[in-house]
Design a protein around this motif. Structure first.
Motif, PDB file in Angstrom:
ATOM      1  N   THR A 113      62.760  23.939  14.286  1.00  0.00           N
ATOM      2  CA  THR A 113      63.968  23.412  14.931  1.00  0.00           C
ATOM      3  C   THR A 113      63.642  22.731  16.259  1.00  0.00           C
ATOM      4  OG1 THR A 113      65.103  25.342  14.008  1.00  0.00           O
ATOM      5  CG2 THR A 113      66.325  24.030  15.604  1.00  0.00           C
ATOM      6  N   SER A 114      62.851  23.416  17.095  1.00  0.00           N
ATOM      7  CA  SER A 114      62.586  22.919  18.444  1.00  0.00           C
ATOM      8  C   SER A 114      61.527  21.821  18.488  1.00  0.00           C
ATOM      9  CB  SER A 114      62.109  24.078  19.326  1.00  0.00           C
ATOM     10  OG  SER A 114      60.859  24.564  18.852  1.00  0.00           O
ATOM     11  N   GLY A 115      60.732  21.737  17.444  1.00  0.00           N
ATOM     12  CA  GLY A 115      59.603  20.789  17.468  1.00  0.00           C
ATOM     13  C   GLY A 115      58.346  21.382  18.088  1.00  0.00           C
ATOM     14  N   ASN A 116      58.480  22.585  18.671  1.00  0.00           N
ATOM     15  CA  ASN A 116      57.334  23.216  19.336  1.00  0.00           C
ATOM     16  C   ASN A 116      56.487  24.005  18.347  1.00  0.00           C
ATOM     17  OD1 ASN A 116      58.346  22.167  21.752  1.00  0.00           O
ATOM     18  ND2 ASN A 116      59.629  23.984  22.085  1.00  0.00           N
ATOM     19  N   LYS A 117      55.907  23.275  17.416  1.00  0.00           N
ATOM     20  CA  LYS A 117      55.070  23.926  16.404  1.00  0.00           C
ATOM     21  C   LYS A 117      53.740  24.376  16.982  1.00  0.00           C
ATOM     22  CE  LYS A 117      57.151  21.980  12.325  1.00  0.00           C
ATOM     23  NZ  LYS A 117      56.946  21.558  10.942  1.00  0.00           N
ATOM     24  N   GLN A 118      53.058  25.201  16.226  1.00  0.00           N
ATOM     25  CA  GLN A 118      51.741  25.704  16.641  1.00  0.00           C
ATOM     26  C   GLN A 118      50.757  25.366  15.537  1.00  0.00           C
ATOM     27  OE1 GLN A 118      53.004  29.801  16.998  1.00  0.00           O
ATOM     28  NE2 GLN A 118      53.382  29.587  19.205  1.00  0.00           N
ATOM     29  N   LYS A 119      49.763  24.543  15.862  1.00  0.00           N
ATOM     30  CA  LYS A 119      48.766  24.155  14.857  1.00  0.00           C
ATOM     31  C   LYS A 119      47.693  25.236  14.755  1.00  0.00           C
ATOM     32  CE  LYS A 119      47.367  19.842  14.740  1.00  0.00           C
ATOM     33  NZ  LYS A 119      46.847  18.524  15.267  1.00  0.00           N
ATOM     34  N   LEU A 120      47.459  25.681  13.543  1.00  0.00           N
ATOM     35  CA  LEU A 120      46.531  26.792  13.299  1.00  0.00           C
ATOM     36  C   LEU A 120      45.083  26.392  13.559  1.00  0.00           C
ATOM     37  CD1 LEU A 120      46.040  29.653  12.193  1.00  0.00           C
ATOM     38  CD2 LEU A 120      45.855  28.640   9.917  1.00  0.00           C
ATOM     39  N   LYS A 121      44.366  27.238  14.312  1.00  0.00           N
ATOM     40  CA  LYS A 121      42.952  26.997  14.579  1.00  0.00           C
ATOM     41  C   LYS A 121      42.070  28.105  14.011  1.00  0.00           C
ATOM     42  CE  LYS A 121      43.485  23.179  16.788  1.00  0.00           C
ATOM     43  NZ  LYS A 121      42.830  21.937  16.320  1.00  0.00           N
ATOM     44  N   ASP A 122      42.564  29.341  14.056  1.00  0.00           N
ATOM     45  CA  ASP A 122      41.692  30.475  13.735  1.00  0.00           C
ATOM     46  C   ASP A 122      42.545  31.728  13.507  1.00  0.00           C
ATOM     47  OD1 ASP A 122      38.527  31.394  14.520  1.00  0.00           O
ATOM     48  OD2 ASP A 122      40.030  32.951  14.739  1.00  0.00           O
ATOM     49  N   ILE A 123      42.147  32.552  12.560  1.00  0.00           N
ATOM     50  CA  ILE A 123      42.801  33.863  12.364  1.00  0.00           C
ATOM     51  C   ILE A 123      41.731  34.949  12.327  1.00  0.00           C
ATOM     52  CG2 ILE A 123      44.311  35.277  10.916  1.00  0.00           C
ATOM     53  CD1 ILE A 123      45.467  32.782   9.700  1.00  0.00           C
ATOM     54  N   SER A 124      41.883  35.958  13.168  1.00  0.00           N
ATOM     55  CA  SER A 124      41.024  37.138  13.102  1.00  0.00           C
ATOM     56  C   SER A 124      41.890  38.362  12.843  1.00  0.00           C
ATOM     57  CB  SER A 124      40.284  37.353  14.419  1.00  0.00           C
ATOM     58  OG  SER A 124      39.532  36.243  14.759  1.00  0.00           O
ATOM     59  N   TYR A 125      41.242  39.436  12.401  1.00  0.00           N
ATOM     60  CA  TYR A 125      41.982  40.695  12.231  1.00  0.00           C
ATOM     61  C   TYR A 125      41.165  41.808  12.876  1.00  0.00           C
ATOM     62  CZ  TYR A 125      38.803  41.058   8.233  1.00  0.00           C
ATOM     63  OH  TYR A 125      37.692  41.086   7.445  1.00  0.00           O
ATOM     64  N   ASP A 126      41.832  42.897  13.194  1.00  0.00           N
ATOM     65  CA  ASP A 126      41.159  43.923  13.986  1.00  0.00           C
ATOM     66  C   ASP A 126      40.467  44.962  13.107  1.00  0.00           C
ATOM     67  OD1 ASP A 126      43.260  45.450  13.113  1.00  0.00           O
ATOM     68  OD2 ASP A 126      43.861  46.150  15.096  1.00  0.00           O
ATOM     69  N   CYS A 127      39.754  45.883  13.750  1.00  0.00           N
ATOM     70  CA  CYS A 127      38.919  46.853  13.041  1.00  0.00           C
ATOM     71  C   CYS A 127      39.744  47.781  12.143  1.00  0.00           C
ATOM     72  CB  CYS A 127      38.091  47.652  14.038  1.00  0.00           C
ATOM     73  SG  CYS A 127      39.074  48.406  15.353  1.00  0.00           S
ATOM     74  N   ASP A 128      41.009  48.011  12.503  1.00  0.00           N
ATOM     75  CA  ASP A 128      41.904  48.824  11.666  1.00  0.00           C
ATOM     76  C   ASP A 128      42.545  47.993  10.560  1.00  0.00           C
ATOM     77  OD1 ASP A 128      41.498  50.984  13.279  1.00  0.00           O
ATOM     78  OD2 ASP A 128      43.301  50.660  14.480  1.00  0.00           O
ATOM     79  N   GLN A 129      42.374  46.688  10.623  1.00  0.00           N
ATOM     80  CA  GLN A 129      42.957  45.742   9.671  1.00  0.00           C
ATOM     81  C   GLN A 129      44.478  45.818   9.647  1.00  0.00           C
ATOM     82  OE1 GLN A 129      40.661  46.991   6.164  1.00  0.00           O
ATOM     83  NE2 GLN A 129      39.187  45.390   6.661  1.00  0.00           N
ATOM     84  N   ASP A 130      45.064  46.192  10.808  1.00  0.00           N
ATOM     85  CA  ASP A 130      46.521  46.259  10.866  1.00  0.00           C
ATOM     86  C   ASP A 130      47.115  45.406  11.983  1.00  0.00           C
ATOM     87  OD1 ASP A 130      45.849  47.783  13.034  1.00  0.00           O
ATOM     88  OD2 ASP A 130      46.874  49.603  12.369  1.00  0.00           O
ATOM     89  N   ALA A 131      46.358  44.404  12.441  1.00  0.00           N
ATOM     90  CA  ALA A 131      46.870  43.453  13.427  1.00  0.00           C
ATOM     91  C   ALA A 131      46.098  42.150  13.288  1.00  0.00           C
ATOM     92  CB  ALA A 131      46.729  44.004  14.845  1.00  0.00           C
TER      93      ALA A 131
END
Lengths: 130, 130
Positions: A64-82
């Protein structure tokens, strides 16, 4: 290119918290929640998608706002829950117009006025008792 | 020195997610949960305290390992339901010895091998169907 296929842990509502960080400045922009479909669409479209807990629906950040976020990288933590999502923001992350949703300060180390800290601690204690 | 006394929203278990970030490098170190008491002790002792959801008890980060986190700054987001804790880490945040708990990569933009992304998307889709 490095990809791992993790066995992520979603919570009882099928959601996983996702920290969104500006890939260039390192500024933490927001904390939102993804379900499996939001994560799927984020990887597919290279834009951030989340699941709104209040509206109970998928949303494309900035649609709606136009303030999109372009994806660069995804990591996950040691518990695999974040998740930690690195993005290039095309505008402010916050609906208030601030670049980050974390624009309100609760405590800062450099203080000349220790009274305010004592007031804070006393308030927290009071709230805990009530 | 700037302090606001927020009306934080804790979830149904009395917890609020707390993003921990290295104050100097900007690296996101971990996501943990605080209850009112953990936040209280963090401000009082200038070290991070969290509430362990698995052990159901308060813990002082680094009390055993020595890898404490010295408090520098606390912010909260526009919804008042998430905290951003800036720290000076005295050692690795992760029990694996990695400086950050977010050391496992799920997606990275710079890719020469688009096959791996397709495999990821296909796996996520498959998982969603099952």
């Amino acid at each position: 290119m490095k990809v791992d296929l993790p066995n992520l842990t979603f919570n009882e509502n099928g959601l996983i918290p996702a920290i969104v960080q500006d890939n260039t400045t390192g500024k933490v922009l927001m904390l939102a929640y993804m379900n499996n479909e939001a994560l799927d669409k984020t990887v597919e479209t290279k834009e951030t998608w989340f699941f709104s807990r209040s509206r109970q629906e998928l949303w494309n950040k900035g649609a709606t706002s136009g303030n999109k976020q372009k994806l660069k990288d995804i990591s996950y933590d040691c518990d695999q829950d974040a998740l930690l999502i690195q993005v290039e923001p095309l505008g402010p992350a916050c609906h208030t117009g601030e670049s980050s949703c974390f624009h309100q300060n609760l405590y800062q180390e450099e203080t000349q006025n220790r009274e305010v800290i004592h007031q804070l601690v006393s308030n927290i204690k009071k709230r805990r008792q009530n």
